[in-house]
Motif scaffolding. Structure first.
Motif, PDB file in Angstrom:
ATOM      1  N   PHE A  11       0.834  -1.211   0.000  1.00 52.18           N
ATOM      2  CA  PHE A  11       0.000   0.000   0.000  1.00 52.18           C
ATOM      3  C   PHE A  11       0.869   1.262   0.000  1.00 52.18           C
ATOM      4  O   PHE A  11       0.514   2.261  -0.621  1.00 52.18           O
ATOM      5  N   THR A  12       2.011   1.209   0.695  1.00 54.73           N
ATOM      6  CA  THR A  12       2.918   2.357   0.701  1.00 54.73           C
ATOM      7  C   THR A  12       3.474   2.617  -0.693  1.00 54.73           C
ATOM      8  O   THR A  12       3.490   3.752  -1.175  1.00 54.73           O
ATOM      9  N   LEU A  13       3.915   1.539  -1.356  1.00 52.66           N
ATOM     10  CA  LEU A  13       4.438   1.685  -2.715  1.00 52.66           C
ATOM     11  C   LEU A  13       3.359   2.170  -3.673  1.00 52.66           C
ATOM     12  O   LEU A  13       3.615   3.022  -4.528  1.00 52.66           O
ATOM     13  N   LEU A  14       2.137   1.634  -3.519  1.00 50.20           N
ATOM     14  CA  LEU A  14       1.029   2.074  -4.367  1.00 50.20           C
ATOM     15  C   LEU A  14       0.740   3.550  -4.139  1.00 50.20           C
ATOM     16  O   LEU A  14       0.503   4.308  -5.096  1.00 50.20           O
ATOM     17  N   GLY A  15       0.783   3.979  -2.881  1.00 51.69           N
ATOM     18  CA  GLY A  15       0.542   5.385  -2.574  1.00 51.69           C
ATOM     19  C   GLY A  15       1.593   6.284  -3.195  1.00 51.69           C
ATOM     20  O   GLY A  15       1.281   7.352  -3.721  1.00 51.69           O
ATOM     21  N   LEU A  16       2.868   5.837  -3.166  1.00 52.76           N
ATOM     22  CA  LEU A  16       3.941   6.625  -3.769  1.00 52.76           C
ATOM     23  C   LEU A  16       3.761   6.734  -5.280  1.00 52.76           C
ATOM     24  O   LEU A  16       3.942   7.806  -5.864  1.00 52.76           O
ATOM     25  N   VAL A  17       3.384   5.618  -5.907  1.00 47.02           N
ATOM     26  CA  VAL A  17       3.178   5.631  -7.360  1.00 47.02           C
ATOM     27  C   VAL A  17       2.014   6.540  -7.724  1.00 47.02           C
ATOM     28  O   VAL A  17       2.094   7.345  -8.665  1.00 47.02           O
ATOM     29  N   LEU A  18       0.908   6.435  -6.978  1.00 52.84           N
ATOM     30  CA  LEU A  18      -0.255   7.278  -7.267  1.00 52.84           C
ATOM     31  C   LEU A  18       0.062   8.750  -7.013  1.00 52.84           C
ATOM     32  O   LEU A  18      -0.374   9.632  -7.765  1.00 52.84           O
ATOM     33  N   GLY A  19       0.820   9.018  -5.940  1.00 60.69           N
ATOM     34  CA  GLY A  19       1.202  10.399  -5.651  1.00 60.69           C
ATOM     35  C   GLY A  19       2.068  10.983  -6.751  1.00 60.69           C
ATOM     36  O   GLY A  19       1.875  12.126  -7.169  1.00 60.69           O
ATOM     37  N   ALA A  20       3.031  10.190  -7.245  1.00 58.40           N
ATOM     38  CA  ALA A  20       3.893  10.654  -8.327  1.00 58.40           C
ATOM     39  C   ALA A  20       3.092  10.887  -9.601  1.00 58.40           C
ATOM     40  O   ALA A  20       3.301  11.875 -10.317  1.00 58.40           O
ATOM     41  N   LEU A  22      -0.104  11.648  -9.804  1.00 59.37           N
ATOM     42  CA  LEU A  22      -0.920  12.850  -9.627  1.00 59.37           C
ATOM     43  C   LEU A  22      -0.071  14.104  -9.780  1.00 59.37           C
ATOM     44  O   LEU A  22      -0.498  15.089 -10.409  1.00 59.37           O
ATOM     45  N   TYR A  23       1.133  14.088  -9.246  1.00 61.73           N
ATOM     46  CA  TYR A  23       2.063  15.221  -9.335  1.00 61.73           C
ATOM     47  C   TYR A  23       2.329  15.566 -10.799  1.00 61.73           C
ATOM     48  O   TYR A  23       2.214  16.726 -11.224  1.00 61.73           O
ATOM     49  N   VAL A  24       2.659  14.553 -11.592  1.00 61.60           N
ATOM     50  CA  VAL A  24       2.953  14.770 -13.006  1.00 61.60           C
ATOM     51  C   VAL A  24       1.699  15.195 -13.765  1.00 61.60           C
ATOM     52  O   VAL A  24       1.739  16.088 -14.617  1.00 61.60           O
ATOM     53  N   ALA A  25       0.563  14.574 -13.436  1.00 63.72           N
ATOM     54  CA  ALA A  25      -0.683  14.889 -14.137  1.00 63.72           C
ATOM     55  C   ALA A  25      -1.093  16.341 -13.916  1.00 63.72           C
ATOM     56  O   ALA A  25      -1.518  17.035 -14.849  1.00 63.72           O
ATOM     57  N   VAL A  26      -0.974  16.818 -12.683  1.00 64.41           N
ATOM     58  CA  VAL A  26      -1.329  18.206 -12.388  1.00 64.41           C
ATOM     59  C   VAL A  26      -0.393  19.158 -13.130  1.00 64.41           C
ATOM     60  O   VAL A  26      -0.824  20.158 -13.719  1.00 64.41           O
TER      61      VAL A  26
END
Length: 226
Positions: A11-20, A22-26
Motif C-alpha cells: 500500500f505504501t508503494l502504491l501510494g507513492l506511485v499514485l502520488g507521483a 498525480l504530481y505529473v498529471a497536475v
C-alpha cells in the motif's frame, strides 16, 4: 505478521506511485491553462532566453542593456576567468547541497536527489557568463519589453538576501560561473523550474501556472538559436 507487513509495504508503494502520477498529471494539465495567455502588446525590446539542459532551466540575459548591467550585481571579480567574448549571463536557482556536490550528472546520487525533493536545504543562485556558442542547444526565445525585462530583473534581485549578491567562496564548476546565497529552500513543490516559471509569470510572459519540470517552463516558448 509477515502478510500484514507485506500489505503495508504494498500500500505504501502504491501510494507513492499514485502520488507521483498525480504530481505529473497536475503539472501537465496546468500547461493548458497558462497564466498571461494574452501577453502585453508592447513590442519586444530585449532579446532573452530560457536555457534548458532537459532537467534544469536558467534565465539568460544580455550582460548589459539599457535596463540593467548584470556586472554591477555579479562582478567579474567573483569568477575565476570570464571569457572576454562573453555576451550573456545565465541565472538559475536551486538546492544548495545538490548544486555544490553535483557538478555533473555522474555525481548524482539517489540520496542527494531524494534529499533535495524532501526539502530542508537552503537555496543557492548559480550564475554563469556565457559565450554565444553556448546557447546553440536548449535555448528558447524570450522576447521581452523593457518593462517585462525590468520585472524579471526584480525577480532575480528578490531572490537574493536583501537584494545583494553574496558569493560562496571557492564554489565553482568552471572559470565562468559562481554561486551566491539565495532566499528560500528547495523542495518537491519549489524546484529550480518553479523559480524560473514564477519569474516569467511575474513579468507577464505566457507560462504554465506551475512549472516543476523543465518542459512546463518551455512549453509556451519557441526554440531559438541566438
Amino acid at each position: 505478521m509477515i502478510e500484514r507487513w507485506l500489505r503495508r509495504i504494498a500500500f505504501t508503494l502504491l501510494g507513492l506511485v499514485l502520488g507521483a502520477a498525480l504530481y505529473v498529471a497536475v503539472a501537465c494539465a496546468l500547461m493548458f491553462w497558462p497564466a498571461n495567455a494574452k501577453p502585453p502588446a508592447d513590442l519586444p525590446a530585449v532579446q532573452a532566453w530560457v536555457l534548458s539542459n532537459g532537467v534544469h532551466t536558467d534565465l539568460v540575459f544580455p550582460i548589459r542593456s539599457a535596463t540593467v548591467d548584470w556586472q554591477q550585481l555579479f562582478p567579474l571579480a567573483d569568477f575565476k576567468a570570464v571569457p572576454p567574448d562573453a555576451e550573456f549571463i545565465a541565472i538559475g536557482w536551486g538546492d544548495r547541497e545538490f548544486y555544490l556536490h553535483t557538478p555533473t550528472w555522474a555525481d548524482l546520487t539517489a540520496r542527494r536527489a531524494f534529499g533535495a525533493l524532501a526539502g530542508g536545504n537552503r537555496a543557492l543562485m548559480h550564475v554563469s557568463y556565457l559565450q554565444r556558442a553556448q546557447l546553440r542547444r536548449g535555448a528558447y526565445k524570450l522576447p521581452l519589453s523593457q518593462a517585462q525585462y525590468a520585472q524579471l530583473a526584480d525577480h532575480v534581485r528578490a531572490s537574493l538576501p536583501s537584494g545583494r549578491a553574496t558569493p560562496i567562496a571557492g564554489a565553482h564548476y568552471s572559470n565562468d560561473d559562481a554561486f551566491y546565497e539565495a532566499e528560500g529552500g528547495y523542495n518537491l513543490f519549489e524546484t529550480c523550474n518553479t523559480w524560473t516559471g514564477r519569474g516569467l509569470r511575474h513579468a507577464g510572459v505566457t507560462a504554465s501556472r506551475w512549472t516543476p519540470f523543465d518542459f512546463n517552463v518551455v512549453w509556451h516558448l519557441q526554440p531559438a538559436t541566438p
